[in-house]
Design a protein around this motif. Structure first.
Motif, PDB file in Angstrom:
ATOM      1  N   ASP A  43      24.958-104.252 -13.778  1.00  0.00           N
ATOM      2  CA  ASP A  43      25.438-105.603 -14.610  1.00  0.00           C
ATOM      3  C   ASP A  43      27.068-105.481 -14.665  1.00  0.00           C
ATOM      4  OD1 ASP A  43      26.175-106.809 -17.088  1.00  0.00           O
ATOM      5  OD2 ASP A  43      24.795-105.901 -18.288  1.00  0.00           O
ATOM      6  N   PRO A  44      27.732-106.565 -14.402  1.00  0.00           N
ATOM      7  CA  PRO A  44      29.174-106.681 -14.650  1.00  0.00           C
ATOM      8  C   PRO A  44      29.821-106.417 -15.838  1.00  0.00           C
ATOM      9  CG  PRO A  44      28.148-108.868 -14.023  1.00  0.00           C
ATOM     10  CD  PRO A  44      26.952-107.826 -14.044  1.00  0.00           C
ATOM     11  N   ALA A  45      29.057-106.444 -16.901  1.00  0.00           N
ATOM     12  CA  ALA A  45      29.491-106.224 -18.317  1.00  0.00           C
ATOM     13  C   ALA A  45      29.753-104.680 -18.364  1.00  0.00           C
ATOM     14  CB  ALA A  45      28.679-106.953 -19.278  1.00  0.00           C
ATOM     15  N   ALA A  74      21.148 -97.075 -16.387  1.00  0.00           N
ATOM     16  CA  ALA A  74      20.144 -97.825 -16.510  1.00  0.00           C
ATOM     17  C   ALA A  74      20.549 -99.316 -16.172  1.00  0.00           C
ATOM     18  CB  ALA A  74      19.727 -97.681 -17.949  1.00  0.00           C
ATOM     19  N   HIS A  75      21.879 -99.648 -15.759  1.00  0.00           N
ATOM     20  CA  HIS A  75      22.060-101.005 -15.592  1.00  0.00           C
ATOM     21  C   HIS A  75      22.253-101.094 -14.053  1.00  0.00           C
ATOM     22  CE1 HIS A  75      22.553-101.718 -19.907  1.00  0.00           C
ATOM     23  NE2 HIS A  75      23.076-100.756 -20.021  1.00  0.00           N
ATOM     24  N   ILE A  76      21.725-100.343 -13.235  1.00  0.00           N
ATOM     25  CA  ILE A  76      22.000-100.512 -11.853  1.00  0.00           C
ATOM     26  C   ILE A  76      20.569-100.636 -11.139  1.00  0.00           C
ATOM     27  CG2 ILE A  76      22.862 -99.307  -9.977  1.00  0.00           C
ATOM     28  CD1 ILE A  76      24.578 -97.431 -11.344  1.00  0.00           C
ATOM     29  N   GLU A  77      20.359-101.705 -10.364  1.00  0.00           N
ATOM     30  CA  GLU A  77      19.138-101.728  -9.660  1.00  0.00           C
ATOM     31  C   GLU A  77      19.407-101.181  -8.163  1.00  0.00           C
ATOM     32  OE1 GLU A  77      16.725-105.861  -8.057  1.00  0.00           O
ATOM     33  OE2 GLU A  77      17.791-105.886 -10.122  1.00  0.00           O
ATOM     34  N   HIS A  78      18.255-100.400  -7.813  1.00  0.00           N
ATOM     35  CA  HIS A  78      18.609 -99.887  -6.438  1.00  0.00           C
ATOM     36  C   HIS A  78      19.758 -98.956  -6.335  1.00  0.00           C
ATOM     37  CE1 HIS A  78      15.352-102.783  -5.756  1.00  0.00           C
ATOM     38  NE2 HIS A  78      16.031-103.474  -5.884  1.00  0.00           N
TER      39      HIS A  78
END
Length: 165
Positions: A43-45, A74-78
């Motif tokens: 998430d860039p935010a 938690a805001h990172i996928e893979h």
């Protein structure tokens, strides 16, 4: 025969976007295409990563953000193995530092379990995926407890020296 003028606005917009990326004025949300971890997204935010950074600098910046505020994991996928090791170090630090209910880093362990829900996520510590898979179908609190016990029994896993730092 009439010539239709080429719309100038789309051309200018495209050139401006390229210049903005080249100057690092944009925030990226993934590694560049073709990179080993191109499937990793964030998430860039939550992560202010300039678009002109090299992939290693991007990963370093993200690991620093995880060190400072582990909840951003938690805001990172893979997540990459290096990002996972950073979270594992935060989990290990909480286990060493505390005692009782506050010592169990359930929120962080839960984020790690969520990251491994995807088969695309690379394993950072040998046996971690199998340990998480062995708790499939358990109550979430039981999964966290089981994985916390697994991680507490593996102190050497957290002492990995990251040669790229």
């Amino acid at each position: 025969m009439t010539l239709t003028p080429m719309p100038l606005l789309p051309v200018l917009s495209h050139l401006l976007a390229r210049a903005s990326r080249a100057l690092g004025l944009e925030t990226v949300d993934a590694f560049p295409p073709g990179h080993r971890y191109a499937r990793t997204r964030w998430d860039p935010a939550c992560f202010d990563i300039a678009s002109d950074l090299k992939p290693d600098a991007i990963e370093r910046a993200m690991c620093t953000a995880i060190e400072n505020t582990p909840a951003v994991f938690a805001h990172i996928e893979h997540p990459t193995p290096r990002m996972q090791r950073t979270l594992l170090a935060a989990i290990h630090a909480r286990l060493r530092r505390g005692s009782g209910a506050q010592a169990v880093p359930g929120d962080l362990v839960g984020m790690l379990i969520d990251a491994y829900a995807s088969p695309v996520t690379e394993e950072a510590v040998p046996g971690l995926r199998a340990a998480i898979a062995s708790t499939e179908g358990y109550d979430p609190s039981m999964r966290v407890a089981h994985l916390t016990a697994f991680l507490a029994d593996m102190p050497a896993a957290f002492d990995v020296i990251d040669a790229t730092r």
